[in-house]
Design an enzyme around this catalytic site. Structure first.
Site, PDB file in Angstrom:
ATOM      1  N   CYS A  62       0.121 -12.908  -9.966  1.00 55.95           N
ATOM      2  CA  CYS A  62      -0.425 -11.544 -10.043  1.00 55.95           C
ATOM      3  C   CYS A  62       0.599 -10.556 -10.625  1.00 55.95           C
ATOM      4  CB  CYS A  62      -0.989 -11.114  -8.689  1.00 55.95           C
ATOM      5  SG  CYS A  62      -2.193  -9.791  -8.923  1.00 55.95           S
ATOM      6  N   LYS A 118     -11.187  -1.362 -10.528  1.00 50.39           N
ATOM      7  CA  LYS A 118     -10.442  -2.484  -9.947  1.00 50.39           C
ATOM      8  C   LYS A 118     -11.187  -3.806 -10.197  1.00 50.39           C
ATOM      9  CE  LYS A 118      -8.247  -4.088  -5.692  1.00 50.39           C
ATOM     10  NZ  LYS A 118      -7.994  -3.903  -4.262  1.00 50.39           N
ATOM     11  N   SER A 128      -7.819  -9.382  -7.640  1.00 48.77           N
ATOM     12  CA  SER A 128      -7.736  -8.122  -6.898  1.00 48.77           C
ATOM     13  C   SER A 128      -6.643  -7.276  -7.527  1.00 48.77           C
ATOM     14  CB  SER A 128      -7.412  -8.424  -5.433  1.00 48.77           C
ATOM     15  OG  SER A 128      -7.255  -7.243  -4.708  1.00 48.77           O
ATOM     16  N   HIS A 176      -5.381 -14.679  -7.431  1.00 50.20           N
ATOM     17  CA  HIS A 176      -4.819 -14.990  -6.106  1.00 50.20           C
ATOM     18  C   HIS A 176      -5.513 -16.201  -5.525  1.00 50.20           C
ATOM     19  CE1 HIS A 176      -2.122 -11.637  -5.358  1.00 50.20           C
ATOM     20  NE2 HIS A 176      -3.019 -10.816  -5.876  1.00 50.20           N
ATOM     21  N   GLU A 202      -4.276 -18.298  -3.847  1.00 51.58           N
ATOM     22  CA  GLU A 202      -3.705 -18.573  -2.519  1.00 51.58           C
ATOM     23  C   GLU A 202      -4.377 -17.764  -1.404  1.00 51.58           C
ATOM     24  OE1 GLU A 202      -2.403 -16.520  -4.681  1.00 51.58           O
ATOM     25  OE2 GLU A 202      -1.558 -14.797  -3.638  1.00 51.58           O
ATOM     26  N   ARG A 257      -9.737  -2.268   4.509  1.00 51.02           N
ATOM     27  CA  ARG A 257      -8.585  -1.341   4.509  1.00 51.02           C
ATOM     28  C   ARG A 257      -8.886  -0.127   3.634  1.00 51.02           C
ATOM     29  NH1 ARG A 257      -4.239  -3.582   0.663  1.00 51.02           N
ATOM     30  NH2 ARG A 257      -5.822  -2.751  -0.736  1.00 51.02           N
TER      31      ARG A 257
HETATM   32  C1  LIG Z   1      -1.459  -6.851  -8.289  1.00 47.68           C
HETATM   33  C2  LIG Z   1      -0.929  -7.760  -7.234  1.00 47.68           C
HETATM   34  O1  LIG Z   1       0.094  -8.348  -7.363  1.00 47.68           O
HETATM   35  S1  LIG Z   1      -1.852  -7.877  -5.868  1.00 47.68           S
HETATM   36  C3  LIG Z   1      -0.672  -8.148  -4.653  1.00 47.68           C
HETATM   37  C4  LIG Z   1      -0.406  -6.963  -3.862  1.00 47.68           C
HETATM   38  N1  LIG Z   1      -1.304  -6.931  -2.740  1.00 47.68           N
HETATM   39  C5  LIG Z   1      -0.922  -6.549  -1.549  1.00 47.68           C
HETATM   40  O2  LIG Z   1       0.214  -6.216  -1.319  1.00 47.68           O
HETATM   41  C6  LIG Z   1      -1.964  -6.573  -0.499  1.00 47.68           C
HETATM   42  C7  LIG Z   1      -1.396  -6.211   0.817  1.00 47.68           C
HETATM   43  N2  LIG Z   1      -0.772  -4.879   0.842  1.00 47.68           N
HETATM   44  C8  LIG Z   1      -1.351  -3.814   1.408  1.00 47.68           C
HETATM   45  O3  LIG Z   1      -2.482  -3.896   1.862  1.00 47.68           O
HETATM   46  C9  LIG Z   1      -0.594  -2.506   1.476  1.00 47.68           C
HETATM   47  O4  LIG Z   1       0.468  -2.522   0.542  1.00 47.68           O
HETATM   48  C10 LIG Z   1      -0.049  -2.218   2.903  1.00 47.68           C
HETATM   49  C11 LIG Z   1      -1.247  -1.992   3.819  1.00 47.68           C
HETATM   50  C12 LIG Z   1       0.759  -3.405   3.427  1.00 47.68           C
HETATM   51  C13 LIG Z   1       0.854  -0.997   2.894  1.00 47.68           C
HETATM   52  O5  LIG Z   1       0.249   0.030   2.166  1.00 47.68           O
HETATM   53  P1  LIG Z   1       0.700   1.593   2.214  1.00 47.68           P
HETATM   54  O6  LIG Z   1       1.000   1.993   3.606  1.00 47.68           O
HETATM   55  O7  LIG Z   1      -0.331   2.357   1.484  1.00 47.68           O
HETATM   56  O8  LIG Z   1       1.969   1.671   1.319  1.00 47.68           O
HETATM   57  P2  LIG Z   1       3.554   1.581   1.655  1.00 47.68           P
HETATM   58  O9  LIG Z   1       4.132   2.927   1.403  1.00 47.68           O
HETATM   59  O10 LIG Z   1       3.796   0.954   2.976  1.00 47.68           O
HETATM   60  O11 LIG Z   1       4.083   0.615   0.484  1.00 47.68           O
HETATM   61  C14 LIG Z   1       3.459  -0.559   0.260  1.00 47.68           C
HETATM   62  C15 LIG Z   1       4.364  -1.464  -0.519  1.00 47.68           C
HETATM   63  O12 LIG Z   1       4.437  -1.066  -1.873  1.00 47.68           O
HETATM   64  C16 LIG Z   1       5.671  -1.493  -2.403  1.00 47.68           C
HETATM   65  N3  LIG Z   1       6.319  -0.341  -2.981  1.00 47.68           N
HETATM   66  C17 LIG Z   1       5.926   0.951  -2.894  1.00 47.68           C
HETATM   67  N4  LIG Z   1       6.760   1.723  -3.638  1.00 47.68           N
HETATM   68  C18 LIG Z   1       7.668   0.907  -4.199  1.00 47.68           C
HETATM   69  C19 LIG Z   1       8.772   1.102  -5.098  1.00 47.68           C
HETATM   70  N5  LIG Z   1       9.129   2.301  -5.606  1.00 47.68           N
HETATM   71  N6  LIG Z   1       9.472   0.014  -5.476  1.00 47.68           N
HETATM   72  C20 LIG Z   1       9.146  -1.208  -5.013  1.00 47.68           C
HETATM   73  N7  LIG Z   1       8.137  -1.437  -4.168  1.00 47.68           N
HETATM   74  C21 LIG Z   1       7.404  -0.391  -3.775  1.00 47.68           C
HETATM   75  C22 LIG Z   1       6.441  -2.135  -1.289  1.00 47.68           C
HETATM   76  O13 LIG Z   1       6.216  -3.521  -1.335  1.00 47.68           O
HETATM   77  C23 LIG Z   1       5.800  -1.529  -0.061  1.00 47.68           C
HETATM   78  O14 LIG Z   1       5.832  -2.348   1.082  1.00 47.68           O
HETATM   79  P3  LIG Z   1       7.162  -2.909   1.746  1.00 47.68           P
HETATM   80  O15 LIG Z   1       8.150  -1.803   1.794  1.00 47.68           O
HETATM   81  O16 LIG Z   1       6.749  -3.404   3.081  1.00 47.68           O
HETATM   82  O17 LIG Z   1       7.639  -4.025   0.845  1.00 47.68           O
HETATM   83  N1  LIG Z   2      -4.493  -6.901  -4.230  1.00 44.57           N
HETATM   84  C1  LIG Z   2      -3.944  -5.602  -4.114  1.00 44.57           C
HETATM   85  C2  LIG Z   2      -3.963  -4.808  -5.362  1.00 44.57           C
HETATM   86  C3  LIG Z   2      -2.940  -3.727  -5.311  1.00 44.57           C
HETATM   87  O1  LIG Z   2      -1.932  -3.918  -6.252  1.00 44.57           O
HETATM   88  C4  LIG Z   2      -4.577  -4.858  -2.961  1.00 44.57           C
HETATM   89  O2  LIG Z   2      -5.788  -4.601  -2.981  1.00 44.57           O
HETATM   90  O3  LIG Z   2      -3.846  -4.548  -2.055  1.00 44.57           O
END
Ligand SMILES: CC(=O)SCCNC(=O)CCNC(=O)[C@H](O)C(C)(C)COP(=O)(O)OP(=O)(O)OC[C@H]1O[C@@H](n2cnc3c(N)ncnc32)[C@H](O)[C@@H]1OP(=O)(O)O
Ligand SMILES: N[C@@H](CCO)C(=O)O
Length: 307
Positions: A142, A163, A192, A235, A237, A249
């Site tokens: 991803c 999205k 996603s 994804h 996985e 969420r």
């Molecule tokens: C396109 C893809 O690759 S899809 C894969 C990504 N998908 C996912 O992460 C799904 C699961 N994640 C989530 O549902 C959400 O991120 C949550 C619920 C865990 C947290 O969301 P929020 O509270 O809105 O945001 P939050 O401010 O905690 O930041 C989320 C994450 O963004 C990333 N992030 C945000 N800003 C930055 C930055 N400037 N640099 C690097 N990473 C960042 C971090 O990974 C951060 O989480 P971490 O500190 O635990 O590693």
């Molecule tokens: N798969 C992710 C996309 C965000 O980069 C999510 O819905 O959290």
């Protein structure tokens, strides 16, 4: 796993033409076996969930695998505890002088940012440069795949209007490619994301080949022609309920989010979704581990075969 047959058995040639992986007796006799060393660079905030999902897939082969979990030292994780990282994870500086058979770089929820604004970008680029020298094959998932395509080949990511969210039908583009061995003509993958990489940008890079895409969700699998890098936009996985969790969420945050397509029975989010991609996920990971890692990696990996 390869099947071992006598050196001159006629069936060997027929099976080889059908792309069934056959190993003759002399190669099998000389093949040494040891556990594979796989590193997972986990960039997801929900690290424990991702660990479980990836380990489930890489554990489903007859190969012995030693796993090292990595997190970026230059990012302070909000959603995973420091204790968990301290207990189970290493950082790049602790493993930089080692060789690995495989590396998995996960997704990350940072796709809206320019790559250079991600706070661990500089560290990630060092890890990706290192992977070319010290890792037999790297699987990028991803956002990890967008980051790898951009860093190694200058391929940009683009925002999409809506999205790409749901479980999409995918097809293969090439025949006789080991990564695609055993794939159905039509298979399903969860997607996603808010961004994409485009065919025209990838086709400008002679080292890359597009292996699979979806009419609806775009490019899925891309690989370097030497198999050292595999880029996966979806994804596979994900657990059966991961898209539901992401949907719930976003609904609870009041976001304008559509129901993931082709996921809930009758598109009804109150009903329990069923997975349709698990078999594909297992095949993708076992093909990568078998053909791009195990069969290619040197037995004496610590001898510095890549320098
Ligand atoms: C396109 C893809 O690759 S899809 C894969 C990504 N998908 C996912 O992460 C799904 C699961 N994640 C989530 O549902 C959400 O991120 C949550 C619920 C865990 C947290 O969301 P929020 O509270 O809105 O945001 P939050 O401010 O905690 O930041 C989320 C994450 O963004 C990333 N992030 C945000 N800003 C930055 C930055 N400037 N640099 C690097 N990473 C960042 C971090 O990974 C951060 O989480 P971490 O500190 O635990 O590693
Ligand atoms: N798969 C992710 C996309 C965000 O980069 C999510 O819905 O959290």
């Amino acid at each position: 796993m390869p099947i071992k047959v006598p050196d001159h058995l006629p069936a060997r040639e027929i099976l080889a033409e059908e792309n069934i992986f056959v190993m003759d007796e002399s190669r099998a006799y000389h093949q040494d076996i040891r556990p594979l060393r796989i590193a997972i660079l986990n960039l997801m905030p929900t690290k424990e969930t991702t660990e479980t999902q990836l380990l489930r897939l890489i554990g489903n082969t007859p190969l012995q695998i030693e796993v090292v979990l990595l997190h970026p030292a230059t990012h302070v994780s909000k959603n995973t505890s420091a204790e968990h990282l301290e207990m189970f994870y290493k950082t790049f500086d602790e493993i930089e002088d080692q060789w690995y058979d495989g590396l998995i770089i996960t997704g990350a929820p940072v796709e809206h940012m320019p790559f250079e604004d991600v706070n661990y970008w500089e560290e990630l680029t060092r890890i990706m440069d290192w992977s070319k020298r010290r890792v037999t094959s790297t699987l990028h998932i991803c956002w990890g795949s967008q980051a790898g395509l951009y860093h190694h080949y200058g391929v940009p990511k683009h925002d999409v209007d809506k999205k790409i969210f749901g479980v999409f039908p995918h097809t293969t583009e090439k025949q006789n490619v080991p990564l695609l061995r055993g794939f159905d003509e039509l298979f399903f993958v969860p997607q996603s994301r808010h961004t994409e990489v485009r065919r025209e940008d990838i086709e400008k890079v002679p080292e890359l080949v597009i292996l699979s895409e979806s009419d609806e969700s775009g490019i899925y699998l891309v690989a370097s022609k030497d198999g050292k890098q595999v880029f996966v936009s979806g994804h596979s996985e994900y657990d059966p309920l991961t898209l539901k969790w992401e949907y719930d969420r976003d609904v609870s945050k009041g976001m304008d989010i559509e129901v993931p397509v082709n996921y809930f029975p009758n598109n009804d989010p109150s009903r329990l979704p069923r997975s349709s991609w698990r078999a594909h996920a297992n095949l993708l990971f076992s093909n990568w581990l078998n053909y791009y890692v195990y069969q290619e990696t040197p037995y004496d990996i610590d001898m510095g075969a890549y320098i």
